[in-house]
Structure formats: C-alpha cells, structure tokens
Design a protein around this motif. Structure first.
Motif, PDB file in Angstrom:
ATOM      1  N   SER A 170       0.641  -1.399  -0.033  1.00  0.00           N
ATOM      2  CA  SER A 170       0.128  -0.149  -0.034  1.00  0.00           C
ATOM      3  C   SER A 170       0.815   1.157  -0.235  1.00  0.00           C
ATOM      4  N   ASN A 171       2.218   0.965   0.374  1.00  0.00           N
ATOM      5  CA  ASN A 171       2.965   2.410   0.804  1.00  0.00           C
ATOM      6  C   ASN A 171       3.846   2.187  -0.860  1.00  0.00           C
ATOM      7  N   SER A 172       3.735   1.298  -1.226  1.00  0.00           N
ATOM      8  CA  SER A 172       4.244   1.460  -2.718  1.00  0.00           C
ATOM      9  C   SER A 172       6.443   1.688  -2.609  1.00  0.00           C
ATOM     10  N   GLY A 173       6.651   1.330  -1.467  1.00  0.00           N
ATOM     11  CA  GLY A 173       7.910   1.287  -1.199  1.00  0.00           C
ATOM     12  C   GLY A 173       8.640   3.325  -0.659  1.00  0.00           C
ATOM     13  N   GLU A 174       7.449   3.672  -0.709  1.00  0.00           N
ATOM     14  CA  GLU A 174       7.082   5.398  -0.199  1.00  0.00           C
ATOM     15  C   GLU A 174       8.396   5.932   0.886  1.00  0.00           C
ATOM     16  N   VAL A 175       8.008   4.883   1.783  1.00  0.00           N
ATOM     17  CA  VAL A 175       9.064   4.850   3.353  1.00  0.00           C
ATOM     18  C   VAL A 175      10.435   4.628   3.827  1.00  0.00           C
ATOM     19  N   GLY A 176      10.845   4.852   4.188  1.00  0.00           N
ATOM     20  CA  GLY A 176      12.416   3.922   4.378  1.00  0.00           C
ATOM     21  C   GLY A 176      12.215   2.577   4.955  1.00  0.00           C
ATOM     22  N   GLN A 177      12.706   1.746   5.467  1.00  0.00           N
ATOM     23  CA  GLN A 177      12.333   0.667   5.870  1.00  0.00           C
ATOM     24  C   GLN A 177      12.551   0.599   7.915  1.00  0.00           C
ATOM     25  N   GLU A 178      12.766   1.651   8.848  1.00  0.00           N
ATOM     26  CA  GLU A 178      12.710   1.902   9.644  1.00  0.00           C
ATOM     27  C   GLU A 178      11.412   2.592   9.908  1.00  0.00           C
ATOM     28  N   GLN A 179      11.045   3.721   8.922  1.00  0.00           N
ATOM     29  CA  GLN A 179       9.823   4.352   9.030  1.00  0.00           C
ATOM     30  C   GLN A 179       8.713   3.180   8.769  1.00  0.00           C
ATOM     31  N   HIS A 180       9.541   2.405   7.890  1.00  0.00           N
ATOM     32  CA  HIS A 180       8.157   0.969   7.499  1.00  0.00           C
ATOM     33  C   HIS A 180       7.764   0.004   8.712  1.00  0.00           C
ATOM     34  N   LEU A 181       9.014  -1.089   9.693  1.00  0.00           N
ATOM     35  CA  LEU A 181       8.756  -0.876  10.501  1.00  0.00           C
ATOM     36  C   LEU A 181       8.341  -0.108  11.593  1.00  0.00           C
ATOM     37  N   GLU A 182       8.441   0.563  11.735  1.00  0.00           N
ATOM     38  CA  GLU A 182       7.270   1.540  12.868  1.00  0.00           C
ATOM     39  C   GLU A 182       6.000   1.313  12.665  1.00  0.00           C
ATOM     40  N   ALA A 183       5.535   1.211  11.288  1.00  0.00           N
ATOM     41  CA  ALA A 183       4.033   1.249  10.889  1.00  0.00           C
ATOM     42  C   ALA A 183       3.737   0.098  11.200  1.00  0.00           C
ATOM     43  N   VAL A 184       3.997  -1.197  10.641  1.00  0.00           N
ATOM     44  CA  VAL A 184       3.616  -2.551  11.255  1.00  0.00           C
ATOM     45  C   VAL A 184       4.054  -2.871  12.760  1.00  0.00           C
ATOM     46  N   PHE A 185       4.896  -2.266  13.586  1.00  0.00           N
ATOM     47  CA  PHE A 185       4.294  -2.089  14.941  1.00  0.00           C
ATOM     48  C   PHE A 185       3.020  -1.908  15.608  1.00  0.00           C
ATOM     49  N   GLU A 186       3.066  -0.671  14.941  1.00  0.00           N
ATOM     50  CA  GLU A 186       1.928   0.487  14.784  1.00  0.00           C
ATOM     51  C   GLU A 186       0.122  -0.678  14.734  1.00  0.00           C
ATOM     52  N   GLN A 217      13.485  -8.532  17.896  1.00  0.00           N
ATOM     53  CA  GLN A 217      14.531  -9.553  17.579  1.00  0.00           C
ATOM     54  C   GLN A 217      13.904 -10.241  16.122  1.00  0.00           C
ATOM     55  N   VAL A 218      13.127 -10.545  16.885  1.00  0.00           N
ATOM     56  CA  VAL A 218      11.898 -10.997  15.989  1.00  0.00           C
ATOM     57  C   VAL A 218      11.481 -10.596  14.614  1.00  0.00           C
ATOM     58  N   ALA A 219      11.562  -9.768  14.235  1.00  0.00           N
ATOM     59  CA  ALA A 219      10.966  -8.423  12.817  1.00  0.00           C
ATOM     60  C   ALA A 219      12.305  -8.089  12.815  1.00  0.00           C
ATOM     61  N   ALA A 220      13.377  -7.955  12.931  1.00  0.00           N
ATOM     62  CA  ALA A 220      14.470  -8.265  11.844  1.00  0.00           C
ATOM     63  C   ALA A 220      15.489  -9.731  11.585  1.00  0.00           C
ATOM     64  N   PHE A 221      14.785 -10.088  12.013  1.00  0.00           N
ATOM     65  CA  PHE A 221      15.094 -11.887  11.919  1.00  0.00           C
ATOM     66  C   PHE A 221      14.481 -11.599  10.791  1.00  0.00           C
ATOM     67  N   ARG A 222      13.097 -11.820  10.582  1.00  0.00           N
ATOM     68  CA  ARG A 222      11.977 -11.736   9.667  1.00  0.00           C
ATOM     69  C   ARG A 222      12.455 -10.939   8.319  1.00  0.00           C
ATOM     70  N   ILE A 223      12.788  -9.811   8.522  1.00  0.00           N
ATOM     71  CA  ILE A 223      13.384  -9.288   7.756  1.00  0.00           C
ATOM     72  C   ILE A 223      14.777  -9.427   6.924  1.00  0.00           C
ATOM     73  N   ARG A 224      15.638 -10.026   8.048  1.00  0.00           N
ATOM     74  CA  ARG A 224      16.766 -10.631   7.121  1.00  0.00           C
ATOM     75  C   ARG A 224      16.290 -11.696   6.056  1.00  0.00           C
ATOM     76  N   LEU A 225      16.193 -12.789   6.855  1.00  0.00           N
ATOM     77  CA  LEU A 225      15.416 -14.155   6.432  1.00  0.00           C
ATOM     78  C   LEU A 225      14.592 -13.929   5.245  1.00  0.00           C
ATOM     79  N   LEU A 226      13.624 -13.228   5.317  1.00  0.00           N
ATOM     80  CA  LEU A 226      12.841 -13.131   3.492  1.00  0.00           C
ATOM     81  C   LEU A 226      13.042 -11.805   2.836  1.00  0.00           C
ATOM     82  N   GLU A 227      14.201 -11.294   3.232  1.00  0.00           N
ATOM     83  CA  GLU A 227      15.359 -10.589   2.611  1.00  0.00           C
ATOM     84  C   GLU A 227      13.407  -8.968   2.588  1.00  0.00           C
ATOM     85  N   LEU A 228      13.225  -8.871   3.235  1.00  0.00           N
ATOM     86  CA  LEU A 228      11.915  -8.052   3.175  1.00  0.00           C
ATOM     87  C   LEU A 228      12.835  -6.599   3.433  1.00  0.00           C
ATOM     88  N   THR A 229      12.695  -5.694   1.483  1.00  0.00           N
ATOM     89  CA  THR A 229      12.843  -4.571   1.776  1.00  0.00           C
ATOM     90  C   THR A 229      11.041  -3.593   1.624  1.00  0.00           C
TER      91      THR A 229
END
Length: 79
Positions: free
Chosen positions: A34-50, A67-79
C-alpha cells in the motif's frame, strides 16, 4: 489500527514468536504494497509495529518482538 490476522478466517493469535512472525510477515507485505516503497525500512517497520500494537507477543515481549522482526526482514529479504 489493529493487527492483521494471519488467517482471514480466524482471529486466533497467541503470545509467542511464531504467531507474531506470521502476523508480522503478512502485515509487512500488505503495508509495503500500500506504500509502494515510499517510506524507508525503519519507518515501515514502525508502521508495522503500530498496526500490530495489540498483538499479545508485541505487548508481552517488545524487545524479543523487535529481534524476531529484524530476523524475519533478513531471512525473507524484506525491503
């Protein structure tokens, strides 16, 4: 906004890392689309937590959830 259930047919979530990971992956992908990559990864992570603010694992173990979120981002190469 409440968290997005891992299975649209049920609202069953649990206070554990596996349940958190399933909801995290789906929420990450849905919000990213829905954001089409318009926000950076850290901002996106905070939106997900919200969006997942009422998930039991995020409430009971916020540091471990990050820690689980950071692992999932690395594991699945979520960008």
């Amino acid at each position: 906004m409440s968290f997005i259930s891992p299975d649209a047919g049920t609202d069953r979530v649990f206070d554990n890392a596996d349940s958190f990971a399933m909801v995290f992956d789906r929420t990450w992908k849905q919000l990213r689309a829905s954001n089409s990559g318009e926000v950076g990864q850290e901002q996106h992570l905070e939106a997900v937590f919200e969006a997942m603010a009422d998930h039991p694992f995020l409430i009971s173990s916020p540091d471990m959830a990050r820690q689980v979120a950071a692992f999932r981002i690395r594991l699945l190469e979520l960008t």
